[in-house]
Write an enzyme that holds these catalytic residues in place. Structure first.
Site, PDB file in Angstrom:
ATOM      1  N   SER A 148       0.821  -1.208   0.000  1.00 24.27           N
ATOM      2  CA  SER A 148       0.000   0.000   0.000  1.00 24.27           C
ATOM      3  C   SER A 148       0.857   1.261   0.000  1.00 24.27           C
ATOM      4  CB  SER A 148      -0.930   0.009   1.209  1.00 24.27           C
ATOM      5  OG  SER A 148      -1.751  -1.129   1.195  1.00 24.27           O
TER       6      SER A 148
HETATM    7  N1  SAH Z   1      -0.186  -5.469   4.014  1.00 24.62           N
HETATM    8  C1  SAH Z   1       0.503  -5.731   2.772  1.00 24.62           C
HETATM    9  C2  SAH Z   1      -0.296  -5.358   1.545  1.00 24.62           C
HETATM   10  C3  SAH Z   1      -1.501  -6.198   1.407  1.00 24.62           C
HETATM   11  S1  SAH Z   1      -2.115  -6.390  -0.241  1.00 24.62           S
HETATM   12  C4  SAH Z   1       1.865  -5.062   2.743  1.00 24.62           C
HETATM   13  O1  SAH Z   1       2.232  -4.371   3.711  1.00 24.62           O
HETATM   14  O2  SAH Z   1       2.581  -5.245   1.758  1.00 24.62           O
HETATM   15  C5  SAH Z   1      -3.403  -7.505   0.185  1.00 24.62           C
HETATM   16  C6  SAH Z   1      -2.963  -8.937   0.362  1.00 24.62           C
HETATM   17  O3  SAH Z   1      -4.076  -9.683   0.841  1.00 24.62           O
HETATM   18  C7  SAH Z   1      -2.515  -9.630  -0.923  1.00 24.62           C
HETATM   19  O4  SAH Z   1      -1.227 -10.109  -0.744  1.00 24.62           O
HETATM   20  C8  SAH Z   1      -3.514 -10.762  -1.075  1.00 24.62           C
HETATM   21  O5  SAH Z   1      -2.951 -11.938  -1.635  1.00 24.62           O
HETATM   22  C9  SAH Z   1      -3.952 -10.997   0.345  1.00 24.62           C
HETATM   23  N2  SAH Z   1      -5.229 -11.699   0.515  1.00 24.62           N
HETATM   24  C10 SAH Z   1      -6.340 -11.637  -0.247  1.00 24.62           C
HETATM   25  N3  SAH Z   1      -7.307 -12.432   0.256  1.00 24.62           N
HETATM   26  C11 SAH Z   1      -6.789 -13.015   1.369  1.00 24.62           C
HETATM   27  C12 SAH Z   1      -7.295 -13.959   2.321  1.00 24.62           C
HETATM   28  N4  SAH Z   1      -8.535 -14.451   2.239  1.00 24.62           N
HETATM   29  N5  SAH Z   1      -6.490 -14.338   3.337  1.00 24.62           N
HETATM   30  C13 SAH Z   1      -5.226 -13.848   3.439  1.00 24.62           C
HETATM   31  N6  SAH Z   1      -4.694 -12.964   2.568  1.00 24.62           N
HETATM   32  C14 SAH Z   1      -5.462 -12.550   1.550  1.00 24.62           C
END
Ligand code: SAH
Length: 209
Positions: free
Chosen positions: A57
């Site tokens: 993000s």
């Molecule tokens: N917090 C992260 C950015 C998150 S992007 C950082 O600091 O880089 C959102 C993430 O959520 C993605 O990697 C995606 O694969 C994950 N995601 C999506 N659905 C999910 C689920 N049901 N359980 C766990 N992770 C999930």
């Protein structure tokens, strides 16, 4: 943009006022959580792709979320959406060595990427599961943070939150979400909006179909 220009921008606009949150930002190198080809943009205030349709993000968004979570030393925190591991790293510093960050990631390759990026952080556990139902194993948590867009606030997640506790999630559809802060205190639930943001959609059982 440079690391310190971002800090100046947040301070002079009263976006981030918590000194500990700013100190954590100074300590974590964002360049260690992104793909090499974006290194020059490490401190641009933009999200960057990390593969598999995921993004790390935008720094301002990460910092607003981090500050809103009001992390205290020793907190047990659950994150859903590890991605690069950057958000988890900030939380790890804020909760300190007596605290713990459990972070769940659906995609195996991203969980592995995060584990690699977080090798030096001893109080973080990266778990490669569908985190849409939370993570009952270590519940209840002092703080729960979704760094991924969520269709609605599920009771089964709020049940995994301590009293007092704070839950934070971008709630909405796949295109735009309202960042909602839920505070649980003395058996009462209070909801507050922190504005509109754009996150990648939650997949899995309680995610978007
Ligand atoms: N917090 C992260 C950015 C998150 S992007 C950082 O600091 O880089 C959102 C993430 O959520 C993605 O990697 C995606 O694969 C994950 N995601 C999506 N659905 C999910 C689920 N049901 N359980 C766990 N992770 C999930």
């Amino acid at each position: 943009m440079q690391k310190y220009s971002l800090i100046k921008y947040w301070q002079s606009n009263n976006i981030i006022t918590d000194q500990e949150v700013l100190t954590a930002f100074k300590k974590v190198e964002r360049e260690n959580f992104i793909l090499k080809r974006y290194i020059k943009q490490a401190y641009e205030d933009i999200p960057l792709p990390i593969g598999f349709n995921a993004t790390i993000s935008q720094p301002t968004t990460v910092m607003i979320m981090t500050q809103s979570l009001e992390v205290k030393k020793g907190n047990k925190i659950l994150e859903i959406g590890t991605g690069s591991g950057y958000q988890a790293a900030l939380l790890s510093i804020l909760t300190g060595e007596k605290g713990k960050v459990y972070t769940t990631e659906l995609i195996k390759e991203l969980a592995d990427f995060a584990k690699q990026n977080l090798k030096e952080y001893k109080n973080i556990e990266v778990i490669n599961i569908d985190g849409s139902a939370g993570y009952k194993k270590h519940a209840p948590y002092d703080k729960i943070i979704f760094t991924v867009a969520v269709p609605k606030i599920e009771n089964l997640i709020l049940e995994q939150l301590k009293d007092p506790g704070i839950y934070l999630a971008p709630i909405g559809d796949e295109y735009s979400q309202e960042l909602i802060k839920v505070t649980k205190k003395d058996f009462q639930i209070k909801k507050e909006s922190l504005g509109y943001f754009q996150f990648v959609p939650l997949k899995g059982k309680y995610g978007f179909k």
